[in-house]
Design a protein around this motif. Sequence first.
Motif: not given
Length: 318
Positions: A243-244, A246, A264-266
């Motif tokens: 999960f790091k 993303r 890629r999400y943030i």
Amino acid sequence: MVKPIKKEVDKDDLTKEELRLRRSPTDIKCKAKRVLLVQKLQAAKKTAREKARKQRKKEREILGDAAPEKQVPRTIESMRRADETIVDTENDKEFEEEINKDEFESYFDGRVPKIVVTTNQRSTKNAVEFAKVFPKLLPNCEFFHRRKYNLKEIVQFCNNRDYTDIIVVNETKGIIDELTISHLPNGPTAVFRLTNLVMPEDIPGGGEMTSHKAELIVNNFTTRLGHTVGRMFASMFAQDPNFKGRRVCTLHNQRDFIFFRQHRYIFESKEEANVQELGPRFTLKLKSLQKGSFNTSTGEYIHLHQHNMDVDRKKFVL
């Protein structure tokens, strides 16, 4: 020649504007005037719809809980033909027992997939570059040049070295148009038509893929056949994503077209998140699903797409 009977309309029910626009565009010979009348008719319909929508909104605000339910738009999905193969995953115990004993269950219990990716014989640069993307998408995946080996020789090679899946990228006249996935050693084998391919470097504002294991979203596979295809895809991805990183891959089924995207999400806050597409981007359409591995002559087909299946647009198989 018998003239068609025109349906009489009470002119008292029409406004002056509607009466003025009542004339049919097909009666006008001048193309410029005909186009202008069509545009006016479309604008009048749009205005009437917007007016009715605002009126319904006011009624809901006034009536509150006693207001009528919102109108549901009529789409092809909402008008889908009833299918006896659609599965209720929450209440169908028989189906749950079946998937707990299928050929993919061991991968969801911790078995690590081992995948080979190759192309058709005499492949061009485009097919090779697309095939080399898969080792970045899938864990424990290797690319091999096809050379002059036939598929039976490749299957034997993979079985002797404990590979679990084979992916073959096929092209016709330099255009990538097919993707074959075979689960080893006993199948099933799925053949997909591949369209709308966009490579990662061609996506505007696209990012770079990292080596983190990606998460996977498999969405809207509702039939027994659809669940088989969805589980085949899911078995090739890591069941313990990092999960790091993303990274998230999505396989979304809509009207039997499978759309693949990678983002890629943030998280900007607890409620909002931004995404950046990483690629590649492509669409799949299931052509066939058969038992066994690459046996087109005597293999037993679970599903074989035919042209007459495209006649009814409201019937889906996935």
